[in-house]
Design a protein around this motif. Structure first.
Motif, PDB file in Angstrom:
ATOM      1  N   SER A 287      -5.316  -0.622   2.078  1.00  0.00           N
ATOM      2  CA  SER A 287      -4.339  -1.639   1.671  1.00  0.00           C
ATOM      3  C   SER A 287      -5.059  -2.603   0.728  1.00  0.00           C
ATOM      4  O   SER A 287      -5.469  -3.700   1.117  1.00  0.00           O
ATOM      5  CB  SER A 287      -3.789  -2.365   2.901  1.00  0.00           C
ATOM      6  OG  SER A 287      -3.145  -1.462   3.769  1.00  0.00           O
ATOM      7  N   ASP A 288      -5.249  -2.138  -0.511  1.00  0.00           N
ATOM      8  CA  ASP A 288      -6.056  -2.888  -1.483  1.00  0.00           C
ATOM      9  C   ASP A 288      -5.463  -4.245  -1.843  1.00  0.00           C
ATOM     10  O   ASP A 288      -6.177  -5.243  -1.954  1.00  0.00           O
ATOM     11  CB  ASP A 288      -6.232  -2.065  -2.761  1.00  0.00           C
ATOM     12  CG  ASP A 288      -7.219  -0.920  -2.588  1.00  0.00           C
ATOM     13  OD1 ASP A 288      -7.987  -0.973  -1.612  1.00  0.00           O
ATOM     14  OD2 ASP A 288      -7.205   0.016  -3.395  1.00  0.00           O
TER      15      ASP A 288
ATOM     16  N   ALA B 279       0.835  -1.207   0.000  1.00  0.00           N
ATOM     17  CA  ALA B 279       0.000   0.000   0.000  1.00  0.00           C
ATOM     18  C   ALA B 279       0.867   1.253   0.000  1.00  0.00           C
ATOM     19  O   ALA B 279       0.565   2.247  -0.682  1.00  0.00           O
ATOM     20  CB  ALA B 279      -0.928  -0.008   1.218  1.00  0.00           C
TER      21      ALA B 279
ATOM     22  N   TYR C  60      -6.330   0.511   8.094  1.00  0.00           N
ATOM     23  CA  TYR C  60      -5.914   1.197   6.870  1.00  0.00           C
ATOM     24  C   TYR C  60      -5.186   2.492   7.249  1.00  0.00           C
ATOM     25  O   TYR C  60      -5.449   3.099   8.297  1.00  0.00           O
ATOM     26  CB  TYR C  60      -7.124   1.551   6.010  1.00  0.00           C
ATOM     27  CG  TYR C  60      -7.691   0.405   5.197  1.00  0.00           C
ATOM     28  CD1 TYR C  60      -7.102  -0.856   5.180  1.00  0.00           C
ATOM     29  CD2 TYR C  60      -8.834   0.598   4.421  1.00  0.00           C
ATOM     30  CE1 TYR C  60      -7.638  -1.882   4.423  1.00  0.00           C
ATOM     31  CE2 TYR C  60      -9.375  -0.429   3.663  1.00  0.00           C
ATOM     32  CZ  TYR C  60      -8.781  -1.665   3.667  1.00  0.00           C
ATOM     33  OH  TYR C  60      -9.312  -2.683   2.920  1.00  0.00           O
TER      34      TYR C  60
END
Length: 374
Positions: free
Chosen positions: A319-320, A139, A299
């Motif tokens: 944090s994909d 991320a 996140y």
């Protein structure tokens, strides 16, 4: 063309072997076969691998048995730190590819010697810097890659602060409590910083044993500053602060605090993979949708100054991409079978050891040291 599975031996069936290595070898049967493990004193006929995963594999009790096993093509070294160099050297001299857990060696001299042997024999020598595949690090890389025109850009970085803190007042029944925190956690923090920003101009370190529950010379906290001159990598002076504290009463713990000319990024909490791997009832869990996924509660937050020069806008930075240690093992297999480029180059892991050696020297002498130019 499908790759022929690589016949693999994992040295050590403690935390590293059973959590970070064996699960991925078993999860990728098209790339690896778990041919053997090194377990000195198995308590049951099938040893710890059978207890944990229900898998039967060959058990060797000495490194000599491992290197004399002609079936083995790849040796993964996940034993205590002081065995990394001699075990890796023995495996390379026997003509086997090697993946070495961090710290890859205790000295630059040892790392260079291993590199020379691997090169002479045409073998793959790979440093296990798995934290490059942490969700929080992925991320962060995505954020730092934003163009300067993005409203979420941090601009030129001024200070990069990266932590691995914990609260652990006592000691555990593990060899790791007799291991240096700089070599253990510092290996990860230094690797990530060096990969992101390159070689610093100077280094300053403070390394201590604050609890006094292990040998005095075994450090359990550290603060390491990497100093960058203007132009490398930003037009301004830039400082990296790497820290690990063993008595940090905080939940979740601070992971990143990054200050730039246009904004700041703050992140708490750690990648979930280690905890998931420890608790996973089956290796199939590695392929479940929630594997490596961070909870939204940890996140990161990006803060940018608005056009009025006063208002601070806050944006959640998700944090994909899930953490994926499996990517390291896929790259390792490709390097061995197809001569693919290593994602973790041995020269990079050697540079980590160099910075560790300089950190100890800086701390012992109480001064900032110049980092030799390459």
């Amino acid at each position: 063309m499908a790759l022929r599975p690589i016949k693999t031996c994992v040295l050590g069936v403690g935390l590293a072997g059973l959590t970070f290595h064996v699960p991925f070898v078993l999860a990728l049967p098209e790339l690896f076969t778990l041919t053997a493990v090194l377990e000195r004193n198995p308590e049951t006929p099938g040893g710890k691998v059978h207890q944990r995963f229900g898998i039967t594999t060959r058990i060797h009790r000495t490194i000599e048995e491992v290197v004399n096993d002609s079936d083995i093509e790849l040796v993964i070294v996940g034993t205590p730190n002081d065995t990394h160099y001699p075990f890796a050297k023995a495996a390379l001299q026997a003509g086997k590819h090697v993946l070495v857990d961090k710290p890859v060696t205790e000295t630059v001299k040892e790392a260079n010697e291993l590199a020379a042997i691997a090169k002479a024999k045409g073998l793959v020598l790979y440093g296990y810097q798995n934290r490059r595949w942490d969700s929080d690090h992925l991320a962060l890389k995505r954020l730092l890659a934003l163009p300067s025109s993005s409203p979420l850009s941090l601009g030129n970085l001024l200070e990069f602060e990266s932590h691995y803190d914990r609260y652990r007042p006592g000691i555990r029944a593990s060899w790791k409590d007799g291991a240096s925190s700089v070599y253990d956690l510092g290996s990860h923090l230094l690797d990530q910083a060096l990969k992101l920003f390159g070689r610093p101009a100077r280094i300053t370190a403070l390394i201590q044993n604050i609890r006094g529950v292990t040998k005095p010379e075994v450090d359990d906290i550290f603060t390491i500053y990497l100093h960058y001159n203007p132009g490398t990598p930003f037009s301004n002076q830039f400082t990296v602060l790497l820290r690990s504290h063993i008595l940090s009463v905080k939940s979740p713990q601070l992971r990143y605090a990054i200050r730039g000319t246009k904004g700041m990024f703050t992140k708490y909490g750690l990648d979930t993979q280690e905890d998931q791997l420890k608790a996973m009832p089956s290796i199939s869990g590695i392929f479940e949708p929630d594997y490596g996924q961070e909870p939204e509660s940890i996140y990161g937050i990006v803060e940018n100054l608005a056009e009025d020069g006063v208002t601070v806008n806050k944006t959640i930075w998700p944090s994909d991409a899930p953490g994926q240690y499996i990517g390291l093992f896929k790259n390792l297999a490709g390097a061995i079978r197809n001569n693919e480029e290593l994602d973790v180059k041995w020269a990079e892991t050697t540079q980590v050891i160099e910075m560790i050696e300089l950190s100890y020297k800086s701390s012992a002498e109480g001064r900032t040291l110049d980092v030799p130019k390459l």
